[in-house]
Design a protein around this motif. Sequence first.
Motif, PDB file in Angstrom:
ATOM      1  N   ALA A 203       0.834  -1.197   0.000  1.00 16.14           N
ATOM      2  CA  ALA A 203       0.000   0.000   0.000  1.00 16.14           C
ATOM      3  C   ALA A 203       0.871   1.251   0.000  1.00 16.14           C
ATOM      4  O   ALA A 203       1.860   1.328   0.726  1.00 16.14           O
ATOM      5  CB  ALA A 203      -0.932   0.008   1.203  1.00 16.14           C
ATOM      6  N   ASP A 204       0.493   2.222  -0.830  1.00 13.57           N
ATOM      7  CA  ASP A 204       1.222   3.488  -0.845  1.00 13.57           C
ATOM      8  C   ASP A 204       0.288   4.690  -0.936  1.00 13.57           C
ATOM      9  O   ASP A 204       0.726   5.820  -1.081  1.00 13.57           O
ATOM     10  CB  ASP A 204       2.252   3.531  -1.979  1.00 13.57           C
ATOM     11  CG  ASP A 204       1.651   3.198  -3.339  1.00 13.57           C
ATOM     12  OD1 ASP A 204       0.404   3.161  -3.452  1.00 13.57           O
ATOM     13  OD2 ASP A 204       2.426   2.975  -4.284  1.00 13.57           O
ATOM     14  N   GLY A 205      -1.025   4.431  -0.849  1.00 15.58           N
ATOM     15  CA  GLY A 205      -2.010   5.503  -0.845  1.00 15.58           C
ATOM     16  C   GLY A 205      -3.172   5.117   0.046  1.00 15.58           C
ATOM     17  O   GLY A 205      -3.623   3.959   0.014  1.00 15.58           O
ATOM     18  N   TRP A 206      -3.636   6.057   0.864  1.00 20.12           N
ATOM     19  CA  TRP A 206      -4.674   5.759   1.864  1.00 20.12           C
ATOM     20  C   TRP A 206      -5.686   6.896   1.901  1.00 20.12           C
ATOM     21  O   TRP A 206      -5.320   8.071   1.756  1.00 20.12           O
ATOM     22  CB  TRP A 206      -4.048   5.607   3.248  1.00 20.12           C
ATOM     23  CG  TRP A 206      -3.005   4.550   3.340  1.00 20.12           C
ATOM     24  CD1 TRP A 206      -3.164   3.238   3.711  1.00 20.12           C
ATOM     25  CD2 TRP A 206      -1.605   4.682   3.063  1.00 20.12           C
ATOM     26  NE1 TRP A 206      -1.973   2.563   3.682  1.00 20.12           N
ATOM     27  CE2 TRP A 206      -0.996   3.425   3.272  1.00 20.12           C
ATOM     28  CE3 TRP A 206      -0.808   5.753   2.639  1.00 20.12           C
ATOM     29  CZ2 TRP A 206       0.371   3.218   3.093  1.00 20.12           C
ATOM     30  CZ3 TRP A 206       0.547   5.543   2.450  1.00 20.12           C
ATOM     31  CH2 TRP A 206       1.135   4.288   2.680  1.00 20.12           C
ATOM     32  N   VAL A 207      -6.957   6.559   2.117  1.00 22.14           N
ATOM     33  CA  VAL A 207      -8.007   7.562   2.300  1.00 22.14           C
ATOM     34  C   VAL A 207      -8.704   7.285   3.619  1.00 22.14           C
ATOM     35  O   VAL A 207      -9.112   6.143   3.872  1.00 22.14           O
ATOM     36  CB  VAL A 207      -9.059   7.516   1.165  1.00 22.14           C
ATOM     37  CG1 VAL A 207     -10.106   8.610   1.379  1.00 22.14           C
ATOM     38  CG2 VAL A 207      -8.406   7.670  -0.202  1.00 22.14           C
TER      39      VAL A 207
END
Length: 301
Positions: A203-207
Amino acid sequence: MKIKNLVAATYAPMHKDGYLNTSVIKDYSSFLIRNKIAGVFMNGSTGDFVSLSIEERKEITLAWSKNKTSNLYLIDHVGSPSLKVSKELAAYASDKVDAIAVLAPYYFKLNTIEKLVKYCKEVAAAAPNLPFYYYHIPVLSGADLNMLEFLKVASKEIPTLEGIKFTNNNLIDYLHCKNFENGKFNILFGFDEILLASLPLGADGWVGSTYNHLAPLYYKIKELFEAGKMVEAAKLQTKAIRFVEILDGYGGFNGVAKGFMKYLGVDCGPSRFPHTTLPDEVYLEIKTELDNIGLLDHLSK
């Protein structure tokens, strides 16, 4: 463009009388940028979209677009139980934001991948110039469908498909989506309380909503993981979980966390029913509880 790092699911700022107060968004934007937030996910679950009128959702979209900077990627959630409304909101957003997202209709629930793709395809077509994200949140939408199977079909049917906001704790499905077609799609992880568990999966993007409040803590978790300090990273993740649990214990996380923004310098005002709006003095109790677990130093500034 693949979004990386933290994206904040933003609140709908309101006056004390419950009407929108979009004048706050300029300062809100600066606050997020100062805390190294990469993007905004507006009009979503955190933003009380189900309690807003169509015109209010448009007003929020317009306000963020007027404060648009190169430092914040703007994703507008346009989902609704009504396909007609979703298409109207998508068309409105088409010249104002960087991408749109949609969750599945949540009253008459979708029970097949084919129906979900059909719905998404029509909404995406209403803003054909924008990247499109599917917002996977089965605990609220009721569409507990396999996202790898969704990608297999949707990737052939939706030319603007960019990825998924993956708000589910099914890490196996997440991993398959992340690796689909050699990582072609932007799979944004959306379960704040287990961000650490997403890191070994690439994972390298989170919301998420707590990225409004705890951005420094999450970046520290990422730093510790990359340094191989898993025990220290897990301790910080536990603090993030306790943050959610403590605020939730005062009447429900969404409303209480929105009110807590005032103590970080951004007054987002009250929440709409059924969320809880607390009096100011109660937040002093909350801050004491957070201080007792060593969390105050990790809050967004």
